[in-house]
Design a protein around this motif. Sequence first.
Motif, PDB file in Angstrom:
ATOM      1  N   ASN A 220       8.501   0.417  -5.483  1.00  0.00           N
ATOM      2  CA  ASN A 220       8.761   1.301  -6.628  1.00  0.00           C
ATOM      3  C   ASN A 220      10.036   2.106  -6.404  1.00  0.00           C
ATOM      4  OD1 ASN A 220       6.460   0.498  -8.049  1.00  0.00           O
ATOM      5  ND2 ASN A 220       5.168   1.996  -7.016  1.00  0.00           N
ATOM      6  N   ALA A 221      10.189   2.650  -5.197  1.00  0.00           N
ATOM      7  CA  ALA A 221      11.377   3.437  -4.890  1.00  0.00           C
ATOM      8  C   ALA A 221      12.626   2.560  -4.849  1.00  0.00           C
ATOM      9  CB  ALA A 221      11.188   4.167  -3.560  1.00  0.00           C
ATOM     10  N   ILE A 222      12.488   1.362  -4.303  1.00  0.00           N
ATOM     11  CA  ILE A 222      13.636   0.450  -4.247  1.00  0.00           C
ATOM     12  C   ILE A 222      14.062   0.051  -5.649  1.00  0.00           C
ATOM     13  CG2 ILE A 222      14.412  -1.831  -3.479  1.00  0.00           C
ATOM     14  CD1 ILE A 222      12.539  -1.539  -1.092  1.00  0.00           C
ATOM     15  N   SER A 223      13.104  -0.238  -6.503  1.00  0.00           N
ATOM     16  CA  SER A 223      13.415  -0.596  -7.888  1.00  0.00           C
ATOM     17  C   SER A 223      14.199   0.509  -8.574  1.00  0.00           C
ATOM     18  CB  SER A 223      12.131  -0.875  -8.679  1.00  0.00           C
ATOM     19  OG  SER A 223      11.460  -2.003  -8.170  1.00  0.00           O
ATOM     20  N   GLU A 224      13.758   1.747  -8.361  1.00  0.00           N
ATOM     21  CA  GLU A 224      14.419   2.877  -9.008  1.00  0.00           C
ATOM     22  C   GLU A 224      15.815   3.093  -8.450  1.00  0.00           C
ATOM     23  OE1 GLU A 224      13.715   7.687  -9.664  1.00  0.00           O
ATOM     24  OE2 GLU A 224      12.124   6.423  -8.834  1.00  0.00           O
TER      25      GLU A 224
ATOM     26  N   ASN B  22       0.845  -1.193   0.000  1.00  0.00           N
ATOM     27  CA  ASN B  22       0.000   0.000   0.000  1.00  0.00           C
ATOM     28  C   ASN B  22       0.873   1.233   0.000  1.00  0.00           C
ATOM     29  OD1 ASN B  22       0.380  -1.571   2.207  1.00  0.00           O
ATOM     30  ND2 ASN B  22      -1.515  -1.092   3.197  1.00  0.00           N
ATOM     31  N   ALA B  23       0.526   2.168  -0.865  1.00  0.00           N
ATOM     32  CA  ALA B  23       1.368   3.342  -1.094  1.00  0.00           C
ATOM     33  C   ALA B  23       1.502   4.213   0.153  1.00  0.00           C
ATOM     34  CB  ALA B  23       0.797   4.172  -2.242  1.00  0.00           C
ATOM     35  N   ASP B  24       0.499   4.186   1.050  1.00  0.00           N
ATOM     36  CA  ASP B  24       0.553   5.078   2.199  1.00  0.00           C
ATOM     37  C   ASP B  24       1.351   4.494   3.352  1.00  0.00           C
ATOM     38  OD1 ASP B  24      -1.198   3.045   2.741  1.00  0.00           O
ATOM     39  OD2 ASP B  24      -2.647   4.292   3.794  1.00  0.00           O
ATOM     40  N   ALA B  25       1.916   3.295   3.188  1.00  0.00           N
ATOM     41  CA  ALA B  25       2.570   2.651   4.323  1.00  0.00           C
ATOM     42  C   ALA B  25       4.077   2.548   4.200  1.00  0.00           C
ATOM     43  CB  ALA B  25       1.987   1.243   4.510  1.00  0.00           C
ATOM     44  N   PHE B  26       4.632   2.919   3.080  1.00  0.00           N
ATOM     45  CA  PHE B  26       6.046   2.636   2.863  1.00  0.00           C
ATOM     46  C   PHE B  26       6.838   3.869   2.440  1.00  0.00           C
ATOM     47  CE2 PHE B  26       4.980  -1.537   3.549  1.00  0.00           C
ATOM     48  CZ  PHE B  26       4.060  -2.035   2.651  1.00  0.00           C
ATOM     49  N   THR B  27       8.088   3.927   2.902  1.00  0.00           N
ATOM     50  CA  THR B  27       9.028   4.957   2.472  1.00  0.00           C
ATOM     51  C   THR B  27      10.409   4.335   2.403  1.00  0.00           C
ATOM     52  OG1 THR B  27       7.743   6.671   3.588  1.00  0.00           O
ATOM     53  CG2 THR B  27       9.981   7.218   2.970  1.00  0.00           C
ATOM     54  N   PHE B  28      11.115   4.571   1.313  1.00  0.00           N
ATOM     55  CA  PHE B  28      12.438   3.979   1.127  1.00  0.00           C
ATOM     56  C   PHE B  28      13.495   4.819   1.823  1.00  0.00           C
ATOM     57  CE2 PHE B  28      16.186   3.261  -1.755  1.00  0.00           C
ATOM     58  CZ  PHE B  28      16.441   1.990  -1.299  1.00  0.00           C
ATOM     59  N   ALA B  29      14.410   4.202   2.536  1.00  0.00           N
ATOM     60  CA  ALA B  29      15.444   4.917   3.282  1.00  0.00           C
ATOM     61  C   ALA B  29      16.672   5.119   2.410  1.00  0.00           C
ATOM     62  CB  ALA B  29      15.799   4.153   4.556  1.00  0.00           C
ATOM     63  N   GLU B  30      16.693   6.197   1.644  1.00  0.00           N
ATOM     64  CA  GLU B  30      17.806   6.441   0.726  1.00  0.00           C
ATOM     65  C   GLU B  30      19.093   6.753   1.480  1.00  0.00           C
ATOM     66  OE1 GLU B  30      16.549   9.462  -1.939  1.00  0.00           O
ATOM     67  OE2 GLU B  30      15.188   8.155  -3.053  1.00  0.00           O
ATOM     68  N   GLN B  31      18.981   7.251   2.729  1.00  0.00           N
ATOM     69  CA  GLN B  31      20.176   7.582   3.461  1.00  0.00           C
ATOM     70  C   GLN B  31      20.919   6.321   3.920  1.00  0.00           C
ATOM     71  OE1 GLN B  31      17.127   7.899   4.531  1.00  0.00           O
ATOM     72  NE2 GLN B  31      16.902   7.358   6.668  1.00  0.00           N
TER      73      GLN B  31
END
Length: 242
Positions: free
Chosen positions: A170-174, A143-152
Amino acid sequence: MRYGTTLATLITVLAIAFLVKLGFWQLDRASEKQALFDDFNNAQSQVDQSAFQPLPEDPAASSRYTPVTATGAFSDNYLLLDNKIFNGKVGYQVIGLLKVSDRQALIPVNMGWVPVGQDRRQLPNLPLPDGQVQVNGWLYPANADAFTFAEQIVEPSSKAPWRVQQLDFNAISEALELPLANYVVLLSEQSNFGWPRQWSPQVMTPAKHQAYAMQWFSLAIACLIVFFFARRSIIRTKKECE
């Protein structure tokens, strides 16, 4: 005096409306959590091998905890989902990346929990199954509202395994330039590979949300009662002074 009374009335009305809104919000959350528990319990009632059906064409559109099966080979690389508690200990959930012949994207498979170890800077080196394996598990669309990728923490050029804080595929793939499916398969507890796992929802129960709702509604009623008696007292005092 009249201005003060009007202001007090407005503040009271706004406060009561806010408390009532919080109560209904808690009831909505209770309904969402009840649906989550119902989906999980329905899935767990179908634990025999015949319940696991081939991965659908559009898994992301399927219901939570749909029992699915897929055959493929795990990539040597995997993700480590950080800050996961199991039996009171902190660790990672291991997200294996399954290559399936008829799918372009790698299928994330949550294979269970491993401890964080003595040094967080040293990520665990884990042996994934070799060759073709059959994966039975529970489908869980992201679900889009539950996840955030930790780029740091995770750099696109960093060596695997990759540590992530949450599963925004999606963010991890990118970031990692990997074709990842936008859902995860929770590996069945009956599978003979993987690590310790227990997939019961780790969230606040519907009953607690309902109790919080009653607290907010009770506060709204209390505000109304206090305002009623305060208003009556002011009117009575005003009449006595006339």
